[in-house]
Design an enzyme around this catalytic site. Structure first.
Site, short mmCIF file in Angstrom:
data_model
loop_
_atom_site.label_atom_id
_atom_site.label_comp_id
_atom_site.label_asym_id
_atom_site.label_seq_id
_atom_site.Cartn_x
_atom_site.Cartn_y
_atom_site.Cartn_z
N GLU A 154 109.55 6.97 -36.46
CA GLU A 154 108.20 6.74 -35.95
C GLU A 154 108.22 6.73 -34.42
O GLU A 154 109.20 6.34 -33.80
CB GLU A 154 107.64 5.42 -36.49
CG GLU A 154 108.51 4.18 -36.27
CD GLU A 154 108.29 3.52 -34.92
OE1 GLU A 154 107.30 3.85 -34.24
OE2 GLU A 154 109.13 2.69 -34.54
N CYS A 266 110.96 -2.70 -29.44
CA CYS A 266 111.67 -1.42 -29.47
C CYS A 266 112.68 -1.27 -28.34
O CYS A 266 113.88 -1.16 -28.58
CB CYS A 266 110.67 -0.27 -29.43
SG CYS A 266 109.62 -0.18 -30.89
#
Length: 444
Positions: A154, A266
């Site tokens: 993603e 992230c």
């Protein structure tokens, strides 16, 4: 198409909702019954602009459902998406226990051909481990069932995830045979109509692409923060430097904003995981080490400026703090600079009056009984009894405050701006002491 999505957190929920939005029959699975109960009641457990309406619309249509029933999930979807968390271990490596637990669950129930799609951010070689896990369980069951494993990382920005999924820059698909490539091409066809965004490659290259993208963006941020610290010492203004280098199309303007460090779910995790992967194969990734080191140091820069201004006397001081989330348009405080700054100020004996447009509930969860923290309902409330203002997140609502009121309410007319929202010359003309990031004053 029928799709099962394991994991109803940020990635899984956005993936499931957007796939349902274009007509697919999507079943989202999670082992947390409380989360599934909330979702079935229409209560979205994360903040993401536009997500609540898209979930409701597709639940109402019957295209999006939530369950804890793993048997039903494996039976339902041709595509079995794995979108569970990969938290960092103590050594920085990605923890694959949840990914492999899903692979085990699929193997225990597999009866017909399925495509297992790794959506989670995982180290290179994880698809091999998933394949081995499923195959091993099938062997124990004495079953011969065909399946394929695909890497489909993603690239969702928190705060813009719906648009990123519906109108992607690219769709990375890592496969080892043409059949699965065409199946993924068919699944993503509704997102691929304007021009071909599908980038097909081998599985290991797809796995590395995700880490490489995040590491590159983190590198740009740390590089600009390094330059900002240098600019302060040279009497240069990093914001003017940013405009100068950003105008070069080879560099561009994206991700060259200096500040008080990056955070979120992230960049910190992925840079550490990639650096750990490099070590595991005998390569010292010195640049990645420096990116993380610079970022850790940058989160302390505002604290250093605050200490210098108050000559180290922070005991009893109260700071208005604007912005708790690691960036705007999210309530995510994972690895947020605000946490480092607040914890350093508390350790020095200071108090915090904080406001964030959406992250107050998350802050309450993280610091339920924190002495010295008052969570406020708006920016004005933070200023009551405050000695100085600290800006940590660049929410739009912070960009044009009433500076006269600010000056009147602060005990000291001083602003520590971790996101360079204001013009130093203007603030100084209004009588403020202003400390941004890399806003060096010209030498006399």
């Amino acid at each position: 198409m029928k799709v099962s999505v394991f994991g109803s957190g940020y990635v899984g929920l956005v993936t499931g909702a957007c796939l349902a939005e274009v007509g697919n029959d999507v079943l989202c699975i999670d082992i947390d019954p409380r989360k599934i109960e909330r979702l079935n009641q229409g209560d979205i457990p994360i903040y993401e602009p536009g997500l609540d309406s898209i979930v409701k619309r597709n639940m109402d249509s019957g295209r999006l459902r939530f369950t804890t029933d793993i048997d039903q999930a494996v039976q339902h979807g041709l595509f079995q998406f794995i979108a569970v968390g990969t938290p960092p271990d103590e050594d920085g490596s990605a923890d694959l226990q949840y990914v492999l637990a899903v692979a085990t669950s699929i193997g225990e129930r597999l009866e017909d051909y399925r495509v297992v799609v790794n959506k989670s951010t995982v180290p290179v070689g994880t698809a091999d481990k998933v394949r081995e896990t499923v195959a091993g369980v099938l062997q124990q069951r004495q079953k011969k069932v065909e399946f394929d494993v695909v890497s489909n990382p993603e690239f969702l920005k928190e705060g813009a995830a719906i648009e990123d999924f519906m109108k992607p820059d690219r769709i990375i698909v890592g496969t080892d045979n043409p059949r699965t490539t065409e199946l993924l091409r068919a699944l993503y066809a509704p997102f691929n109509r304007n021009h071909d965004r599908l980038v097909c490659m081998d599985i290991r290259s797809a796995e590395l692409t995700k880490y490489a993208a995040n590491a590159m963006l983190a590198t740009k941020i740390s590089f600009m923060n390094e330059l900002a610290n240098l600019a302060e010492r040279l009497g240069a203004d990093i914001e003017k430097v940013r405009l100068g280098i950003g105008s070069d199309p080879r560099i561009g303007y994206h991700f060259i904003y200096p500040g008080c460090g990056y955070g979120g779910s992230c960049f910190p995790k992925d840079v550490k995981a990639l650096e750990r992967t490099a070590r595991d194969v005998g390569y010292p990734a010195e640049l990645l080490q420096a990116v993380e080191s610079v970022n850790g140091r940058q989160k302390q820069r505002l604290v250093e400026k605050i200490r210098d201004y108050f000559h180290g006397e922070l005991t009893g001081k109260t700071f208005a703090l604007w912005g708790l989330a690691f960036k705007p348009n999210t309530d995510d405080m994972r690895d947020a600079s605000s946490r480092v700054i607040m914890e350093a100020l508390w350790a020095a004996g200071a108090h915090i009056r904080a406001y964030d447009p959406v992250a107050l509930q998350e802050a309450q969860r993280l610091y339920p009984d924190q002495a010295g923290l008052v969570l406020c309902n708006d920016t004005d409330e933070t200023l009551h009894g405050a000695d100085a203002l600290v800006i940590v997140t660049e929410w739009n609502v912070f960009r044009s405050p009433d500076f006269d009121r600010l000056k009147a309410m602060l005990a000291y007319p001083v602003i520590f701006d971790g996101r360079n929202l204001y013009d130093p010359a203007r603030l100084q003309s209004l009588g403020f002491a202003y400390f941004g990031i890399g806003r060096g004053l010209p030498a006399a």
